[in-house]
Write a protein that holds these residues in place. Structure first.
Motif, PDB file in Angstrom:
ATOM      1  N   THR A  15       0.859  -1.184   0.000  1.00  0.00           N
ATOM      2  CA  THR A  15       0.000   0.000   0.000  1.00  0.00           C
ATOM      3  C   THR A  15       0.893   1.231   0.000  1.00  0.00           C
ATOM      4  O   THR A  15       1.641   1.449   0.952  1.00  0.00           O
ATOM      5  N   GLN A  16       0.815   2.000  -1.075  1.00  0.00           N
ATOM      6  CA  GLN A  16       1.548   3.261  -1.159  1.00  0.00           C
ATOM      7  C   GLN A  16       0.572   4.403  -0.891  1.00  0.00           C
ATOM      8  O   GLN A  16      -0.462   4.495  -1.541  1.00  0.00           O
ATOM      9  N   ILE A  17       0.913   5.257   0.051  1.00  0.00           N
ATOM     10  CA  ILE A  17       0.100   6.430   0.340  1.00  0.00           C
ATOM     11  C   ILE A  17       0.941   7.654   0.021  1.00  0.00           C
ATOM     12  O   ILE A  17       1.921   7.954   0.711  1.00  0.00           O
ATOM     13  N   LEU A  18       0.583   8.348  -1.042  1.00  0.00           N
ATOM     14  CA  LEU A  18       1.326   9.510  -1.515  1.00  0.00           C
ATOM     15  C   LEU A  18       0.553  10.768  -1.121  1.00  0.00           C
ATOM     16  O   LEU A  18      -0.647  10.878  -1.385  1.00  0.00           O
ATOM     17  N   THR A  19       1.234  11.709  -0.506  1.00  0.00           N
ATOM     18  CA  THR A  19       0.590  12.940  -0.055  1.00  0.00           C
ATOM     19  C   THR A  19       0.958  14.084  -0.987  1.00  0.00           C
ATOM     20  O   THR A  19       2.139  14.351  -1.219  1.00  0.00           O
ATOM     21  N   GLY A  20      -0.053  14.732  -1.533  1.00  0.00           N
ATOM     22  CA  GLY A  20       0.188  15.859  -2.429  1.00  0.00           C
ATOM     23  C   GLY A  20      -0.902  15.983  -3.473  1.00  0.00           C
ATOM     24  O   GLY A  20      -1.900  15.252  -3.462  1.00  0.00           O
ATOM     25  N   ASP A  21      -0.713  16.900  -4.393  1.00  0.00           N
ATOM     26  CA  ASP A  21      -1.661  17.163  -5.469  1.00  0.00           C
ATOM     27  C   ASP A  21      -1.554  16.050  -6.507  1.00  0.00           C
ATOM     28  O   ASP A  21      -0.481  15.808  -7.059  1.00  0.00           O
ATOM     29  N   ASN A  22      -2.672  15.369  -6.792  1.00  0.00           N
ATOM     30  CA  ASN A  22      -2.588  14.252  -7.748  1.00  0.00           C
ATOM     31  C   ASN A  22      -2.216  14.724  -9.154  1.00  0.00           C
ATOM     32  O   ASN A  22      -1.722  13.938  -9.960  1.00  0.00           O
ATOM     33  N   ARG A  23      -2.417  15.999  -9.453  1.00  0.00           N
ATOM     34  CA  ARG A  23      -2.023  16.515 -10.759  1.00  0.00           C
ATOM     35  C   ARG A  23      -0.512  16.563 -10.907  1.00  0.00           C
ATOM     36  O   ARG A  23       0.014  16.574 -12.029  1.00  0.00           O
ATOM     37  N   GLU A  24       0.192  16.571  -9.773  1.00  0.00           N
ATOM     38  CA  GLU A  24       1.655  16.522  -9.793  1.00  0.00           C
ATOM     39  C   GLU A  24       2.182  15.108  -9.592  1.00  0.00           C
ATOM     40  O   GLU A  24       3.224  14.733 -10.148  1.00  0.00           O
ATOM     41  N   LEU A  25       1.461  14.293  -8.805  1.00  0.00           N
ATOM     42  CA  LEU A  25       1.950  12.960  -8.458  1.00  0.00           C
ATOM     43  C   LEU A  25       1.605  11.895  -9.500  1.00  0.00           C
ATOM     44  O   LEU A  25       2.387  10.966  -9.726  1.00  0.00           O
ATOM     45  N   LEU A  26       0.446  12.005 -10.141  1.00  0.00           N
ATOM     46  CA  LEU A  26       0.075  10.994 -11.137  1.00  0.00           C
ATOM     47  C   LEU A  26       1.102  10.881 -12.263  1.00  0.00           C
ATOM     48  O   LEU A  26       1.422   9.759 -12.697  1.00  0.00           O
ATOM     49  N   PRO A  27       1.665  11.991 -12.776  1.00  0.00           N
ATOM     50  CA  PRO A  27       2.668  11.863 -13.844  1.00  0.00           C
ATOM     51  C   PRO A  27       3.943  11.133 -13.427  1.00  0.00           C
ATOM     52  O   PRO A  27       4.724  10.710 -14.286  1.00  0.00           O
ATOM     53  N   THR A  28       4.160  10.951 -12.110  1.00  0.00           N
ATOM     54  CA  THR A  28       5.354  10.235 -11.658  1.00  0.00           C
ATOM     55  C   THR A  28       5.161   8.720 -11.659  1.00  0.00           C
ATOM     56  O   THR A  28       6.133   7.976 -11.472  1.00  0.00           O
ATOM     57  N   SER A 260      -2.710  -4.864  -4.312  1.00  0.00           N
ATOM     58  CA  SER A 260      -1.897  -3.731  -3.877  1.00  0.00           C
ATOM     59  C   SER A 260      -2.632  -2.442  -4.217  1.00  0.00           C
ATOM     60  O   SER A 260      -3.530  -2.426  -5.057  1.00  0.00           O
ATOM     61  N   THR A 261      -2.247  -1.363  -3.564  1.00  0.00           N
ATOM     62  CA  THR A 261      -2.962  -0.106  -3.754  1.00  0.00           C
ATOM     63  C   THR A 261      -2.004   1.072  -3.803  1.00  0.00           C
ATOM     64  O   THR A 261      -0.993   1.087  -3.095  1.00  0.00           O
ATOM     65  N   ILE A 262      -2.336   2.049  -4.629  1.00  0.00           N
ATOM     66  CA  ILE A 262      -1.682   3.359  -4.610  1.00  0.00           C
ATOM     67  C   ILE A 262      -2.757   4.391  -4.294  1.00  0.00           C
ATOM     68  O   ILE A 262      -3.727   4.529  -5.043  1.00  0.00           O
ATOM     69  N   LEU A 263      -2.605   5.065  -3.165  1.00  0.00           N
ATOM     70  CA  LEU A 263      -3.521   6.132  -2.777  1.00  0.00           C
ATOM     71  C   LEU A 263      -2.802   7.464  -2.898  1.00  0.00           C
ATOM     72  O   LEU A 263      -1.633   7.580  -2.530  1.00  0.00           O
ATOM     73  N   ILE A 264      -3.510   8.466  -3.405  1.00  0.00           N
ATOM     74  CA  ILE A 264      -2.997   9.836  -3.407  1.00  0.00           C
ATOM     75  C   ILE A 264      -3.986  10.691  -2.631  1.00  0.00           C
ATOM     76  O   ILE A 264      -5.185  10.672  -2.909  1.00  0.00           O
ATOM     77  N   GLU A 265      -3.487  11.424  -1.663  1.00  0.00           N
ATOM     78  CA  GLU A 265      -4.354  12.271  -0.837  1.00  0.00           C
ATOM     79  C   GLU A 265      -3.689  13.628  -0.639  1.00  0.00           C
ATOM     80  O   GLU A 265      -2.515  13.709  -0.264  1.00  0.00           O
ATOM     81  N   LEU A 266      -4.442  14.673  -0.894  1.00  0.00           N
ATOM     82  CA  LEU A 266      -3.923  16.039  -0.823  1.00  0.00           C
ATOM     83  C   LEU A 266      -3.686  16.493   0.611  1.00  0.00           C
ATOM     84  O   LEU A 266      -2.679  17.143   0.912  1.00  0.00           O
ATOM     85  N   ASN A 267      -4.594  16.159   1.500  1.00  0.00           N
ATOM     86  CA  ASN A 267      -4.549  16.654   2.868  1.00  0.00           C
ATOM     87  C   ASN A 267      -3.696  15.728   3.748  1.00  0.00           C
ATOM     88  O   ASN A 267      -4.021  14.551   3.902  1.00  0.00           O
TER      89      ASN A 267
END
Length: 288
Positions: A15-28, A260-267
């Motif tokens: 499980t990956q939890i990425l914090t930030g703007d998905n408009r910036e993180l999705l391209p990675t 498996s999961t990739i989550l992106i959350e701004l807050n």
């Protein structure tokens, strides 16, 4: 249900939890690295998520739709060729003043903040008039379709416990839309993973109740909704994406069934909530 939690319990999942703007993180994220996306973006003008970059705070609903098209264009790049998108989007009313218990003019909970005051006037787009239902779910669906997605199904989520409304000139809202979209005409869909109690093919009307109270996130969707989408759209060992991670329901259910999961959350506060929820799930299984 073809797979049970017991059968997939021993499969290695991450499980990956990425914090930030998905408009910036999705391209990675790598192209064609995810099997399905199960998500529910913030609804336009409904709640304040305490972040200056939050989706749903756009000045008008057409700008909200444009933001979603941009985000899901990147999601389409990340999906495998046989991947699917399961998208829950809520609707709202164009209003000129007034308050209620839900929607853009609500007076409860997260809805008291400035975002609500801003939306107490009819947006200047689409020919909207005072009290018009904006039709946002379908406007989003058609915009994504025009951008390249294949719109395969509209699922009506019927809420067993709907938010009460004091309206006297229309029925109380008790449903939301879930759209199934694909990247290609041929895609992975396991029709045997979830079936009607009679054994018949699953229908596109899902009557689902809310989960037990206690989640700190104000807009978590039901576990059963996530379960159906994940089992229908992925295999054990696949990776599921949620670019609007929220309280982590998608990740919790995906891990339970060996995905498996990739989550992106701004807050950052909600990201930490997700991490605590994942750790709690591991501890529960160890005790069992």
């Amino acid at each position: 249900m073809r797979e049970s939690a017991e059968k997939v319990r021993e499969k290695a999942v991450t499980t990956q939890i990425l914090t930030g703007d998905n408009r910036e993180l999705l391209p990675t994220l790598d192209a064609e690295s995810v099997q399905c996306c199960v998500t529910s973006p913030p609804y336009w003008g409904l709640r304040d998520y305490d972040h200056e970059l939050q989706l749903g705070a756009e000045p008008s609903p057409d700008q909200y739709v444009a933001s979603l098209v941009e985000i899901f264009r990147e999601v389409r790049r990340i999906l495998r060729r046989d991947g699917t998108l399961w998208l829950n989007v809520g609707d709202g009313y164009a209003r000129n003043g007034g308050t209620g218990v839900c929607g853009p003019n609500a007076i409860v909970g997260n809805t008291k903040k400035l975002i609500q005051k801003r939306n107490c006037k009819v947006p200047k787009c689409w020919g909207l008039k005072d009290r018009d239902l904006m039709g946002l779910p379908w406007r989003v669906a058609f915009a994504l379709q025009a951008d390249g997605w294949i719109l395969r199904s509209k699922i009506t989520w019927v809420k067993r416990t709907a938010m009460p409304e004091s309206v006297r000139n229309r029925p109380t809202n008790a449903t939301e839309e879930v759209f199934l979209m694909s990247k290609e005409p041929t895609y992975y869909y396991d029709a045997d993973a979830v079936r009607e109690t009679s054994g018949a093919n699953l229908r596109n009307c899902w009557i689902l109740g809310p989960d037990a109270k206690g989640k700190a996130h104000p807009a978590a969707f039901p576990r059963e909704l996530a379960r159906r989408c994940i089992l229908l759209g992925s295999r054990a060992g696949d990776t599921v994406l949620d670019p609007f991670g929220g309280s982590g329901t998608t990740a919790e259910v995906a891990r339970e069934f060996g995905r498996s999961t990739i989550l992106i959350e701004l807050n950052p506060e909600y990201s930490e909530l997700c991490r605590k929820r994942m750790r709690h799930g591991v501890q529960e299984r160890l005790r069992f």
